[in-house]
Design an enzyme around this catalytic site. Structure first.
Site, PDB file in Angstrom:
ATOM      1  N   GLU A   9     -24.729  -3.293  15.063  1.00  0.00           N
ATOM      2  CA  GLU A   9     -24.833  -3.986  13.758  1.00  0.00           C
ATOM      3  C   GLU A   9     -25.238  -5.497  13.984  1.00  0.00           C
ATOM      4  O   GLU A   9     -24.606  -6.263  15.090  1.00  0.00           O
ATOM      5  CB  GLU A   9     -23.504  -4.025  13.117  1.00  0.00           C
ATOM      6  CG  GLU A   9     -23.353  -4.652  11.677  1.00  0.00           C
ATOM      7  CD  GLU A   9     -21.835  -4.569  11.034  1.00  0.00           C
ATOM      8  OE1 GLU A   9     -21.964  -4.897  10.044  1.00  0.00           O
ATOM      9  OE2 GLU A   9     -21.012  -4.219  11.891  1.00  0.00           O
ATOM     10  N   LYS A  18     -26.736  -2.196   3.923  1.00  0.00           N
ATOM     11  CA  LYS A  18     -25.405  -2.141   3.813  1.00  0.00           C
ATOM     12  C   LYS A  18     -24.666  -2.307   2.524  1.00  0.00           C
ATOM     13  O   LYS A  18     -24.942  -3.196   1.851  1.00  0.00           O
ATOM     14  CB  LYS A  18     -24.573  -3.129   4.787  1.00  0.00           C
ATOM     15  CG  LYS A  18     -22.646  -2.662   5.142  1.00  0.00           C
ATOM     16  CD  LYS A  18     -22.327  -3.599   5.952  1.00  0.00           C
ATOM     17  CE  LYS A  18     -20.901  -3.292   6.346  1.00  0.00           C
ATOM     18  NZ  LYS A  18     -20.384  -4.347   7.369  1.00  0.00           N
ATOM     19  N   CYS A  28     -21.167   0.089  10.158  1.00  0.00           N
ATOM     20  CA  CYS A  28     -19.632  -0.305  10.243  1.00  0.00           C
ATOM     21  C   CYS A  28     -18.581   0.318   9.233  1.00  0.00           C
ATOM     22  O   CYS A  28     -18.736   1.532   9.355  1.00  0.00           O
ATOM     23  CB  CYS A  28     -19.561  -1.815  10.299  1.00  0.00           C
ATOM     24  SG  CYS A  28     -18.256  -2.525  11.093  1.00  0.00           S
TER      25      CYS A  28
END
Length: 296
Positions: A41, A128, A162
């Protein structure tokens, strides 16, 4: 059988230096025989762990605005020259890459995973959906239009970044898309994250590749260390490679997506083990823009 891997690296102070670090693994990527490798990430652009950007509830300090401007300058355009560099690496090595970047779009930043194909270059991206906690100060939210599942030399790959991995409905949507290799770029180096990676592998009956940054502590930024923990997990929860902690490096494992049929024999979460008469999920994949223009 195919080989998948996770390249555990940390961001440098400049994005150009980070790109050069990734390119420095070209020979190892080629020699690994990997068909798909996941990078962490926010690798390009950086994950500013421990930074406050001068913000408290109700006010922003000028030095925080200056820090954000510097961070904004380190982000990358998608597509853009840094992405082209990674696409070239993919082409030269024959490895599909899934890489975490900080994407600059207008005056907003997104935490994004890009999909790079050896023949076609940049083929997709995932933004995200929900930045975690203080990440919402610096990153915008993605929408349902960037939830791709991409064919690779291994199988169908999707990316969940994540703490998105803790979103049950997002996981369900990805399972329904038939993901075979679950790519999880992250900066979460906690031991419990290993349980999350194994749980998703068992729940989705898929291969999971978790790629975490490794970042040494910065003396002037408390809590800035990221200790790694990249891992590859099989569809019954077995750890195939890693976790790698305390250093940078490449881990790989051999996988066989043909084995997923047997793994799903007794549990197919959006197939024979689902109960659509009781539970349903609607996913809106419409691109969302604050401003739309129409002309006759």
């Amino acid at each position: 059988m195919s080989v998948v891997g996770a390249l555990q690296l940390g961001s440098c102070l400049s994005t150009a230096a980070t790109v050069e670090k990734v390119l420095g693994y070209e020979e190892r990527l080629r020699d690994s025989g990997a068909a798909l490798v996941v990078l962490p990430e926010a690798l390009l652009g950086g994950y500013p762990k421990g930074s406050s950007f001068g913000t408290r509830v109700g006010y922003r300090l000028p030095e925080g605005r200056a820090e954000f401007a510097e961070y904004f300058a380190r982000a990358v355009d998608v597509p853009g020259p840094e992405i082209a560099e990674l696409a070239g690496l993919s082409a030269r090595t024959g490895v599909s890459l899934v890489a975490g970047v900080i994407e600059r779009a207008g005056s907003t930043l997104y935490c994004t995973a890009v999909f790079l194909d050896p023949a076609a270059g940049l083929v997709a991206k995932h933004r995200k959906l929900m930045p975690t906690a203080a990440e919402r100060l610096i990153w915008g939210q993605g929408d349902g239009s960037t939830l791709p599942v991409v064919p690779t030399g291994v199988g169908l790959a999707g990316a969940v970044i994540c703490w998105e991995n803790y979103m049950p409905l997002l996981r369900t949507a990805m399972y329904a898309k038939g993901v075979q290799v679950w790519c999880a770029p992250t900066v979460d180096d906690r031991e419990v994250w290993q349980s999350t990676m194994r749980h998703i592998a068992v729940e989705g009956r898929c291969f999971v590749v978790g790629a975490c940054q490794y970042q040494a502590a910065q003396a002037d930024v408390p809590g800035s260390r990221i200790n790694g923990g990249s891992v590859v997990v099989g569809p019954l929860g077995e750890v195939l490679a890693g976790p790698l902690t305390g250093e940078e490096g490449l881990i790989t494992a051999s996988v066989d997506v043909a084995s997923l049929a047997g793994a799903r024999y007794d549990f197919d979460v959006t197939g024979h083990y689902a109960r659509p008469d009781v539970f349903t999920l609607a996913v809106d994949e419409t691109p969302r823009s604050a401003v739309t223009f129409r002309s006759r």
